[in-house]
Design an enzyme around this catalytic site. Sequence first.
Site, PDB file in Angstrom:
ATOM      1  N   GLU A 109     -32.540  12.986 -36.016  1.00 52.69           N
ATOM      2  CA  GLU A 109     -33.924  12.638 -36.358  1.00 52.69           C
ATOM      3  C   GLU A 109     -34.706  13.933 -36.571  1.00 52.69           C
ATOM      4  O   GLU A 109     -35.410  14.385 -35.662  1.00 52.69           O
ATOM      5  CB  GLU A 109     -34.549  11.816 -35.219  1.00 52.69           C
ATOM      6  CG  GLU A 109     -33.685  10.626 -34.848  1.00 52.69           C
ATOM      7  CD  GLU A 109     -34.277   9.719 -33.768  1.00 52.69           C
ATOM      8  OE1 GLU A 109     -34.102   8.513 -33.883  1.00 52.69           O
ATOM      9  OE2 GLU A 109     -34.908  10.215 -32.817  1.00 52.69           O
ATOM     10  N   ASP A 138     -36.548  12.154 -26.165  1.00 55.72           N
ATOM     11  CA  ASP A 138     -35.360  12.035 -25.332  1.00 55.72           C
ATOM     12  C   ASP A 138     -34.337  13.123 -25.657  1.00 55.72           C
ATOM     13  O   ASP A 138     -33.303  13.213 -25.002  1.00 55.72           O
ATOM     14  CB  ASP A 138     -34.708  10.649 -25.524  1.00 55.72           C
ATOM     15  CG  ASP A 138     -35.279   9.626 -24.559  1.00 55.72           C
ATOM     16  OD1 ASP A 138     -36.008  10.040 -23.629  1.00 55.72           O
ATOM     17  OD2 ASP A 138     -34.998   8.433 -24.718  1.00 55.72           O
ATOM     18  N   LYS A 271     -33.989   3.686 -25.229  1.00 56.67           N
ATOM     19  CA  LYS A 271     -35.356   3.596 -25.728  1.00 56.67           C
ATOM     20  C   LYS A 271     -36.259   2.816 -24.776  1.00 56.67           C
ATOM     21  O   LYS A 271     -37.426   3.175 -24.593  1.00 56.67           O
ATOM     22  CB  LYS A 271     -35.355   2.927 -27.092  1.00 56.67           C
ATOM     23  CG  LYS A 271     -36.723   2.897 -27.697  1.00 56.67           C
ATOM     24  CD  LYS A 271     -36.713   2.216 -29.029  1.00 56.67           C
ATOM     25  CE  LYS A 271     -38.126   1.906 -29.415  1.00 56.67           C
ATOM     26  NZ  LYS A 271     -38.180   1.086 -30.614  1.00 56.67           N
ATOM     27  N   ASP A 295     -41.097   3.831 -34.241  1.00 59.49           N
ATOM     28  CA  ASP A 295     -39.982   4.768 -34.210  1.00 59.49           C
ATOM     29  C   ASP A 295     -40.404   6.030 -34.940  1.00 59.49           C
ATOM     30  O   ASP A 295     -41.303   5.987 -35.777  1.00 59.49           O
ATOM     31  CB  ASP A 295     -38.770   4.166 -34.932  1.00 59.49           C
ATOM     32  CG  ASP A 295     -38.173   3.010 -34.156  1.00 59.49           C
ATOM     33  OD1 ASP A 295     -38.556   2.832 -32.991  1.00 59.49           O
ATOM     34  OD2 ASP A 295     -37.336   2.293 -34.726  1.00 59.49           O
ATOM     35  N   ASP A 469     -35.702  -4.503 -27.845  1.00 58.71           N
ATOM     36  CA  ASP A 469     -36.874  -5.065 -28.508  1.00 58.71           C
ATOM     37  C   ASP A 469     -36.862  -6.595 -28.479  1.00 58.71           C
ATOM     38  O   ASP A 469     -37.809  -7.222 -27.993  1.00 58.71           O
ATOM     39  CB  ASP A 469     -36.986  -4.542 -29.947  1.00 58.71           C
ATOM     40  CG  ASP A 469     -35.655  -4.539 -30.697  1.00 58.71           C
ATOM     41  OD1 ASP A 469     -34.633  -4.911 -30.086  1.00 58.71           O
ATOM     42  OD2 ASP A 469     -35.630  -4.179 -31.878  1.00 58.71           O
TER      43      ASP A 469
HETATM   44  O1  LIG Z   1     -32.046   7.021 -25.967  1.00 66.99           O
HETATM   45  C1  LIG Z   1     -32.777   6.741 -26.913  1.00 66.99           C
HETATM   46  C2  LIG Z   1     -32.305   6.158 -28.096  1.00 66.99           C
HETATM   47  C3  LIG Z   1     -33.193   5.881 -29.121  1.00 66.99           C
HETATM   48  N1  LIG Z   1     -34.502   6.187 -29.003  1.00 66.99           N
HETATM   49  C4  LIG Z   1     -35.432   5.889 -30.118  1.00 66.99           C
HETATM   50  O2  LIG Z   1     -35.303   4.562 -30.544  1.00 66.99           O
HETATM   51  C5  LIG Z   1     -35.759   4.456 -31.881  1.00 66.99           C
HETATM   52  C6  LIG Z   1     -34.841   3.565 -32.685  1.00 66.99           C
HETATM   53  O3  LIG Z   1     -33.590   4.158 -32.875  1.00 66.99           O
HETATM   54  P1  LIG Z   1     -32.809   4.119 -34.259  1.00 66.99           P
HETATM   55  O4  LIG Z   1     -31.581   4.922 -34.089  1.00 66.99           O
HETATM   56  O5  LIG Z   1     -33.719   4.434 -35.378  1.00 66.99           O
HETATM   57  O6  LIG Z   1     -32.357   2.613 -34.318  1.00 66.99           O
HETATM   58  P2  LIG Z   1     -32.651   1.490 -35.408  1.00 66.99           P
HETATM   59  O7  LIG Z   1     -31.469   0.602 -35.405  1.00 66.99           O
HETATM   60  O8  LIG Z   1     -33.093   2.025 -36.682  1.00 66.99           O
HETATM   61  O9  LIG Z   1     -33.843   0.764 -34.666  1.00 66.99           O
HETATM   62  C7  LIG Z   1     -34.098  -0.617 -34.651  1.00 66.99           C
HETATM   63  O10 LIG Z   1     -33.406  -1.266 -33.596  1.00 66.99           O
HETATM   64  C8  LIG Z   1     -33.678  -0.783 -32.285  1.00 66.99           C
HETATM   65  C9  LIG Z   1     -32.944  -1.654 -31.293  1.00 66.99           C
HETATM   66  O11 LIG Z   1     -31.577  -1.638 -31.507  1.00 66.99           O
HETATM   67  C10 LIG Z   1     -35.151  -0.809 -31.992  1.00 66.99           C
HETATM   68  O12 LIG Z   1     -35.389  -0.176 -30.769  1.00 66.99           O
HETATM   69  C11 LIG Z   1     -35.900  -0.094 -33.070  1.00 66.99           C
HETATM   70  O13 LIG Z   1     -37.276  -0.133 -32.848  1.00 66.99           O
HETATM   71  C12 LIG Z   1     -35.584  -0.727 -34.412  1.00 66.99           C
HETATM   72  O14 LIG Z   1     -36.270  -0.060 -35.451  1.00 66.99           O
HETATM   73  C13 LIG Z   1     -35.845   5.868 -32.433  1.00 66.99           C
HETATM   74  O15 LIG Z   1     -37.199   6.230 -32.550  1.00 66.99           O
HETATM   75  C14 LIG Z   1     -35.159   6.688 -31.368  1.00 66.99           C
HETATM   76  O16 LIG Z   1     -35.690   7.964 -31.267  1.00 66.99           O
HETATM   77  C15 LIG Z   1     -34.981   6.756 -27.833  1.00 66.99           C
HETATM   78  O17 LIG Z   1     -36.158   7.043 -27.722  1.00 66.99           O
HETATM   79  N2  LIG Z   1     -34.109   7.013 -26.816  1.00 66.99           N
HETATM   80 MN   LIG Z   2     -34.521   3.411 -37.206  1.00 69.28          MN
END
Ligand SMILES: O=c1ccn([C@@H]2O[C@H](COP(=O)(O)OP(=O)(O)O[C@H]3O[C@H](CO)[C@@H](O)[C@H](O)[C@H]3O)[C@@H](O)[C@H]2O)c(=O)[nH]1
Ligand SMILES: [Mn+2]
Length: 752
Positions: A109, A138, A271, A295, A469
């Site tokens: 990211e 994180d 998260k 996010d 979520d």
């Molecule tokens: O240990 C962690 C892991 C992830 N994140 C944050 O979680 C968000 C979502 O992560 P991402 O890898 O972008 O996952 P996506 O699959 O794109 O996310 C979707 O699916 C997730 C659940 O699986 C939700 O939490 C997200 O809001 C939703 O956009 C990002 O901002 C990460 O930085 C953390 O803060 N800590």
């Molecule tokens: Mn995402």
Amino acid sequence: MGNERTLLPPLYEKIWEKHTFSRVMDSLILMLLVILIGYRVCSHNINTFPWFIALLCESWFTFTWFVTISTKWTPSHTITYINRLFLRVPEPELPLLDIFVTTADPVLEPPIITINTVLSLLSLDYPTNKLACYVSDDGCSPITFYALLQASIFAHIWIPFCKKYNVQVRAPFRYFSSDEDTANNNDLPEFKQEWLRMKEEYEQLSSKIQNAAQNSIPLVGEFEAFSKTQLRNHPTIIKVIWENNEAVSSVVPHLIYISREKRPQHSHHYKAGAMNVLTRVSGLMTNAPFMLNVDCDMYVSNPKIVLHALCVLLDPKGEKEVAFAQCPQRFYDALKDDPFGNQLVALPLYIGGGFAGLQGIIYAGTNCFHRRKVIYGISPDHDIQNRNKDHCVTNETLSEKVIIQKFGASKVFGESAAHTLEGKTFTPNDNHCKSLDLEAASEVASCGYEYCTAWGKQVGWIYGSTSEDVLTGLKFHTKGWRSELCTTDPIAFRGCTPQDNIGQMSQHKRWASGLLDIFLSKHCPIFGTLFGKLQLRECFAYIWITNWALRSIPEICYAVLPAYCIITNSSFLPNKEPGLWIPATLFVLYNISTLTEQLKSGMSIKTWWNNQRMGRITTMNSCFFGFLTILLKHLRISEAVFEITKKEQPSSSEGSDENVGRFIFNESPIFLTGTTILLVQLTALCINLLRWQPLQGVGEVFCSAYVIMCYLPFLKGLFRKGKYGIPLSTICKSMVLTFLFVHFCSRSTITG
Ligand SMILES: O=c1ccn([C@@H]2O[C@H](COP(=O)(O)OP(=O)(O)O[C@H]3O[C@H](CO)[C@@H](O)[C@H](O)[C@H]3O)[C@@H](O)[C@H]2O)c(=O)[nH]1
Ligand SMILES: [Mn+2]
């Protein structure tokens, strides 16, 4: 005054959509499915193996289709009236809003993406003294911190610029890469000059960040806190990057950087854990009654979105019933024709709209406005209960002991939580924010703080699933809250979606496993309806979404069934006249129905096909591995982890490479099922050719060919080299599995 306000028109309206065609088609399909099952049960073939397996699979498909229809049946969307909002709530009385941004890995990211999101949030069209932005890192990365520091300096010129020229897209990297906005303001003489200056400043900012990332930052001064830290082993680092204490005049809202404490022996809950820390730290400083969570890659594309969301949340009815207002999730830099089927355009429109017409849309983890008191575990009837207790001041929920038990030992936080639970909001004349008490903040961000409290169980983001979520939203719905889909034009946020199939597949695997985790836990939607306040059709909708991973099993069985029949010279489809029409009509109607849905949402035919194909590939591969992940978790062999999706650097996404959209492969076992299914079909078709009985089993041959069409990217992968080819080891393993399958087929022909 109060009376006058109750006479005012509502702040938002729910519009029910007509989907007659879709309803008719969906019902016909359901009818045909039921007829097919009836036909099978009455047929004398019922005691043959393929017929029986087909019956089982189709029963499952029918069940899934039933919950799908129920979910889609009454779609709705909302219209919000910002002008009415100001009649009800004069501008000085607008509530505070805490904004939470999460980031977790400076490589996957890139900080430049995160700061673009942050800049777009800081420049929202909302009184700046009412906003506070809390960024959770994180990744514990000095680069992310550095980027935020630099961004806060840039914000001082960026925000006035955006507001002066009413810029629509306030994430600089998007703004400077499109010329829509510039066109609007072009005739203003000073505009061009300021625009150029802003562009130059932004370029400087991004090169500074790039340099810092390449050369790493000396860990002295402000950065000393980052020395001797390890990714999974470090103390809390909290930095107030910018504090907006100059009353109303300052243009930049508060900006706070938080990297919560992590220790190897403590589970940090990914998260969800980060969100809970953000909730607590913000509770110590601004304690806004509403919070927006995004996010790191979701920038604002409609700067008025806060006002729209408040229309829902401050509406007299919404105030009593609605827990959160979720904005749709849309993406930028979409690949042409959506080769990986992850743009999610038609699906959210139909399924999301359907959810919205029931008890409410699911919480999607980002682009969502929450009520703090709901996050703190309050139910919708809380106020009524309290009133019944005769205005009892020492009411139970608020006694100090209960607060400590629920919210943890911090006295300062306990006070702030009590404040929220009593429903007291800050008035503008109050000193609306205290400076952050860093000691207390470190306490609530420490990894042991949640021990023996309700955090992650009854309070905050709920732990136990990588789809935190949906789980958290389900918890609210089970309490009886509703939620609303906040649809605006232009769309409120846009974010990144995986740019290759590996990212897409691992993301879908995580979703599928996290969702199944919910289905198999005590939070299962069925219990929610039996023992809670989850409405029946909302429960069906949650069943639809949470058993995604389970669908892989019948789908894999059904996909290999034609091959089995060809090899064993048997059949799973009715092969005589009237019966054959049922599956054939089903196939045609299903495709017409999905095609019209895609076309109606403005997609091309090719997009439709890509989505169909990817639907099959995702279910049989990603979802199957999601299923295995949960199986292993329940057997206590391995844990489900949150694999972060890679966000593409804004600059690298240009270039119309011919390879864009091509499948790439690696050694991951996730490609094993797909490759095996493909090889099985190819083997079956070869056997059929050798036998040369063209007219027997036409249906089976057609089905087998259809599966091969869905797996075309894999077929190409068999012959390609490098990352576009399936690795030899995977092919070998698949060949062994295929051989075993054929062997099983021939044994069953002998015994059968
Ligand atoms: O240990 C962690 C892991 C992830 N994140 C944050 O979680 C968000 C979502 O992560 P991402 O890898 O972008 O996952 P996506 O699959 O794109 O996310 C979707 O699916 C997730 C659940 O699986 C939700 O939490 C997200 O809001 C939703 O956009 C990002 O901002 C990460 O930085 C953390 O803060 N800590
Ligand atoms: Mn995402």
